[in-house]
Write an enzyme that holds these catalytic residues in place. Structure first.
Site, PDB file in Angstrom:
ATOM      1  N   HIS A 137       0.805  -1.226   0.000  1.00 57.52           N
ATOM      2  CA  HIS A 137       0.000   0.000   0.000  1.00 57.52           C
ATOM      3  C   HIS A 137       0.840   1.279   0.000  1.00 57.52           C
ATOM      4  O   HIS A 137       0.318   2.345  -0.347  1.00 57.52           O
ATOM      5  CB  HIS A 137      -0.928   0.040   1.215  1.00 57.52           C
ATOM      6  N   ASP A 172      -3.353 -10.920  -1.763  1.00 58.74           N
ATOM      7  CA  ASP A 172      -3.943 -10.398  -0.538  1.00 58.74           C
ATOM      8  C   ASP A 172      -5.452 -10.246  -0.733  1.00 58.74           C
ATOM      9  O   ASP A 172      -5.945 -10.233  -1.855  1.00 58.74           O
ATOM     10  CB  ASP A 172      -3.306  -9.040  -0.203  1.00 58.74           C
ATOM     11  N   HIS A 174      -7.256  -7.693  -0.398  1.00 58.50           N
ATOM     12  CA  HIS A 174      -7.603  -6.409  -1.010  1.00 58.50           C
ATOM     13  C   HIS A 174      -6.460  -5.983  -1.915  1.00 58.50           C
ATOM     14  O   HIS A 174      -5.349  -6.465  -1.791  1.00 58.50           O
ATOM     15  CB  HIS A 174      -7.884  -5.348   0.054  1.00 58.50           C
TER      16      HIS A 174
END
Length: 188
Positions: A137, A172, A174
């Site tokens: 992220h 993952d 998301h």
């Protein structure tokens, strides 16, 4: 009969000693638990085990902005009050808290991914594992979603030195928006 896959496994016990805080869902000590399972099942005997190098700031700046990396290097829990404006700028707070040894943690997990990509590039292994990595992220200039340094982007950049294209599959639950953002305008 096909040749046995050569597996490189990267682990540094120091990654498990960082603590995001009491109510935070990120628990790096799980990396130590995973490593203990690897040892208990004797899997380490089927792999080459390496301690990753600590990625240098210049390596981290191959993707991240230099001012952001400098900030990560400087910030400590005791200095948060004097850097309130920068904490906001770099999206650090509840999801991405400042904790002891934050920068070293980033150096270790990013170093493992860079080392893994390097070994793949040079044909020194067929499979490379860095359980500490995968912090997908982090953005170029800010932390996001528990992630401070995007080791996946750094690993892909290393792989692109020797390969025309890299297929990144995020398993993952998301999507890895930091990786997507980094490569959105390229087909490599």
């Amino acid at each position: 009969m096909p040749a046995k896959d050569r597996v490189s496994y990267f682990y540094d016990g120091d990654v498990g000693s960082v603590y995001y805080g009491p109510n935070h869902p990120m628990k790096p000590h799980r990396l130590c638990m995973t490593h203990n399972l690897v040892l208990a099942y004797g899997l380490h005997n089927k792999m080459e085990v390496y301690r990753p190098h600590k990625a240098y700031p210049v390596e981290l700046a191959q993707f991240h902005s230099t001012d952001y990396i400098d900030f990560l290097h400087r910030i400590t829990p005791n200095m948060q009050e004097q850097y309130a404006k920068e904490l906001l700028r770099y999206n650090m707070g509840e999801d991405c808290p400042v904790f002891d040894n934050l920068f070293e943690f980033c150096q270790i997990y990013a170093g493992g991914t860079i080392d893994a990509a390097h070994r793949l590039n040079y044909g020194l292994c067929d499979i490379a594992i860095n359980w500490a990595g995968g912090l997908h992220h982090a953005k170029k200039c800010e932390a996001s979603g528990f992630c401070y340094v995007n080791d996946l982007v750094l690993g892909i950049l290393e792989l692109l030195k020797y390969h025309a294209r890299v297929l990144y599959i995020d398993i993952d639950v998301h999507h890895g928006d930091g990786v997507e953002e980094a490569f959105y305008l390229t087909d490599r």
